[in-house]
Every structure is written in structure tokens, then in C-alpha cells.
Enzyme design. Sequence first.
Site, mmCIF file in Angstrom:
data_model
loop_
_atom_site.group_PDB
_atom_site.id
_atom_site.type_symbol
_atom_site.label_atom_id
_atom_site.label_comp_id
_atom_site.label_asym_id
_atom_site.label_seq_id
_atom_site.Cartn_x
_atom_site.Cartn_y
_atom_site.Cartn_z
ATOM 1 C CE1 TYR A 183 -3.250 -2.760 0.049
ATOM 2 C CE2 TYR A 183 -3.729 -2.311 2.339
ATOM 3 C CZ TYR A 183 -3.972 -3.027 1.189
ATOM 4 O OH TYR A 183 -4.930 -3.999 1.178
ATOM 5 C CE LYS A 194 1.088 -17.314 -3.177
ATOM 6 N NZ LYS A 194 0.309 -18.556 -3.106
ATOM 7 C CG ASP A 220 -2.198 -19.778 -1.203
ATOM 8 O OD1 ASP A 220 -1.438 -19.781 -0.220
ATOM 9 O OD2 ASP A 220 -1.844 -20.192 -2.322
ATOM 10 C CG ASP A 236 -7.138 -4.557 3.973
ATOM 11 O OD1 ASP A 236 -8.164 -4.569 4.684
ATOM 12 O OD2 ASP A 236 -6.994 -3.771 3.010
ATOM 13 C CG ASP A 245 -12.275 -6.654 6.020
ATOM 14 O OD1 ASP A 245 -11.900 -6.197 7.126
ATOM 15 O OD2 ASP A 245 -12.829 -5.966 5.149
#
Length: 366
Positions: A145, A191, A224, A248, A252
Site C-alpha cells: 500500500y 507468500k 492462500d 487487510d 476482514d
Amino acid sequence: MDNTRSHDIAWLPGDGIGPEVTREALRVLDAVGSAHGFSVTATEHRIGGAALDETGRPFPTSTREACLESDAVLLGAVGGPKWNDNTGDKRPESGLLALRRALGVYANLRPVRVPEARTGASPLRPDRVGGTDILFVRELTGGIYFGTPEGRTDDGARSTMVYSEAEIERIAHVAFQRAQRRDGHVTSVDKANVLEVSELWREVVPRIREEHYPDLELRHLYVDNAAMQVVRDPRQFDVVLTGNLFGDILSDLAAALPGSLGLLPSASVGGTVGLFEPVHGSAPDIAGQDVANPTAAILSAALLLDAVGETAAADAIRHGVDAALDAGLRTADLAASDEETVSTSTFGREVATHAADPAPKNAPTP
Ligand code: NAD
């Protein structure tokens, strides 16, 4: 009782249901303050749409200064249809980003709990979700970000994921220190099979554990797989440590587990002053009706008290929320079709009464 300790809070109610739910949080803070021998002084300041209407800016200098001078910031939510056509730094949400930047808060903490007795609103089966108690520790000021270069190019667009060793180290410390106060188990999510940044993450996090927290357990999951595991078996997690983007999305995803956004608090810490706010937005569809669930705001106030050292009072708040819910009080978001509902203010008053009980039983761990 003579209040010897005092805490100055910058209260930023914001827009939509923000004022309604944070008012209840302040009510509860007052109640536990009286019971635990401290006082809370909340000074109100504008942010978001309310600030735009009043000053033309979503994060006025006066609000910024008040936040930086406070002991902690309690925020409601920002945004709403009135300002939907605003762009750039005239968007209410840009005020929130500016606030986080000003405070330098790099660690976002989001607890997600689904007690055995309160699985009714969850989209998952009770036998899968009951007993879930996860703390997400998300890095908040780095990663994709904020990385450069970014933006449109002649033939496409690019975003860059960047983490320094120091950024990974400091967020890892936060996660391990939280785990010390919980079940002692950290799941680090990355990852590393694809991203160099994640390879570094996977080197730094175990080193921090070995050097500083050898008694804690650490495991690694690819993001994942972690997403699948959060839905398949959320009870396997204690503390989840991850970067900005993955945190993030995963937090959520997990926010759906209790069944209402109205239950989920958050804390953003690591700077000089902490920021405490519900996970939900301004919910314009129910604003001004005294029907919103104030639990997320009230539990955010509990996280605030943890941060200023009032941990017994923070536990008392969590006890108060559990007691009100266990007594069957339900705001509209949680009620089954045949259940009676209570208003935002009735729920807040009930929590305040239970939280001020000086001898809470079975208070949950933070
Ligand atoms: P939202 O979280 O405001 O609402 C989503 C749904 O959840 C709505 O149906 C709402 O009624 C319900 N809900 C949310 N909080 C609730 C509560 N405490 N009790 C009962 N029900 C609750 O998300 P949205 O609708 O996507 O966004 C509305 C506005 O809020 C937008 O302007 C958005 O930009 C802003 N927003 C702000 C923040 C923030 O301030 N941190 C976060 C998310 C969204």
C-alpha cells in the site's frame, strides 16, 4: 472513590453511527473508571465528513494537534453518501489515513472471538466456530500500500511491495508480546513461495522468536492456505502475524465469523498515541436510529484501557459485554427473527452496569 489516575482521550465521533456507538463506549469508560479509581476526560473533535462540513478539511489541524496531545484516540467511523462524490483529499476517508499517518501507528490489532454460547449469528456451523479466539496483528504502514514506484505507466500500472528488516522485526515483536499474554502460539502468514519480501519475512520472524521469545510456538502458513484454514477451522489460531495486504484481507474474512461487524473492535498502536476504533464503517443505512450495535466501539474502549495500563478495567468491560449478551440482550444485527431487540443506548447502559460490577467472574483474556 477518589480518582487519582486520569486519562485524556481525544474523542472523534465522525459520521453516521460513529457518534451513537462511541457515546456508549464513553458511558462504559466512565462507569469502569469510577469502579476502578481513575477518570477519563474525553474531548470531542471533528474528523471525516463532519469535519469537511465544518472546516472544508477531513482532518483539521486542530483535530491533529488534539490527538497528538492526548493519551489515546477513540474514533467512531467516517464517510457517508453525502460525501460520496468527493475526491482526493476531500474524501472523508482520507482524513482517517492522515490520522493514522500522524500518529505513526504501525501495528493493527483485531481480536475476533466467537464464544461457544454465541455462535447463533455466525455463517459457520456452531461446532466449527464456537470457541474461536484469534488476534490478528497486521502491519499497517508498510507493504504494497505504501511501496514505490507505484502508479500508472504508459502501458499499465504498478504497485511495489517493500518491507525493511526493521519493519518486520518491530511488528514481529508486537505479535510475540501479545502471544505471551494469550496461548503462546503465533501463525506467521506470507507468500514465501512466490514473493522475495515474504522470503525475508520468513527469515526475520523466526530469528526474532529465537532471540527473544524461545518459549513461544511459531508456524508459517502461505496466505492462500491461511484463508482456507480461517474458514475451515478458525479455532486452530491464536495470534496471526502478517503484513499489510494479507492482514487487510484475512482480518476482514475473519470478521464474518461472529456474524456481525458490530462486534469487532480494533486498536492501532506503535506510535506515540494509540488509535482505537470499531472495524465497521459509518453504516449510513441505520444511522441516527439508535439501533446500531455499540459492542465494537465498547470493546475498542477496552483495548484503549489495555494500552493506557488499566488492564483490570479493560477486562471488566469485556466481562460487561459478555454479561449483557449472555443475559439475552440483542441489538437488531444479532437478533433472530423471533427475538426482541434493544436499542444502542439500552445495550450500552446494560454493559456499563455489568462492567462496573467490581467483582467480574470469568473475565475473558484480552
Ligand atoms: P459499514 O461497515 O458502514 O456497513 C456495512 C453493513 O454492516 C451495513 O449494513 C451496516 O448497517 C452494518 N453495520 C455496520 N456496523 C454496524 C453496527 N455497529 N451495528 C449494526 N450493523 C452494523 O460499511 P459500508 O456500508 O461499506 O460503508 C459505509 C460508509 O462507511 C462508507 O462511506 C465507507 O467508506 C465508510 N467506512 C468507514 C470506515 C472507517 O471509518 N473505519 C470503515 C469502513 C467503511
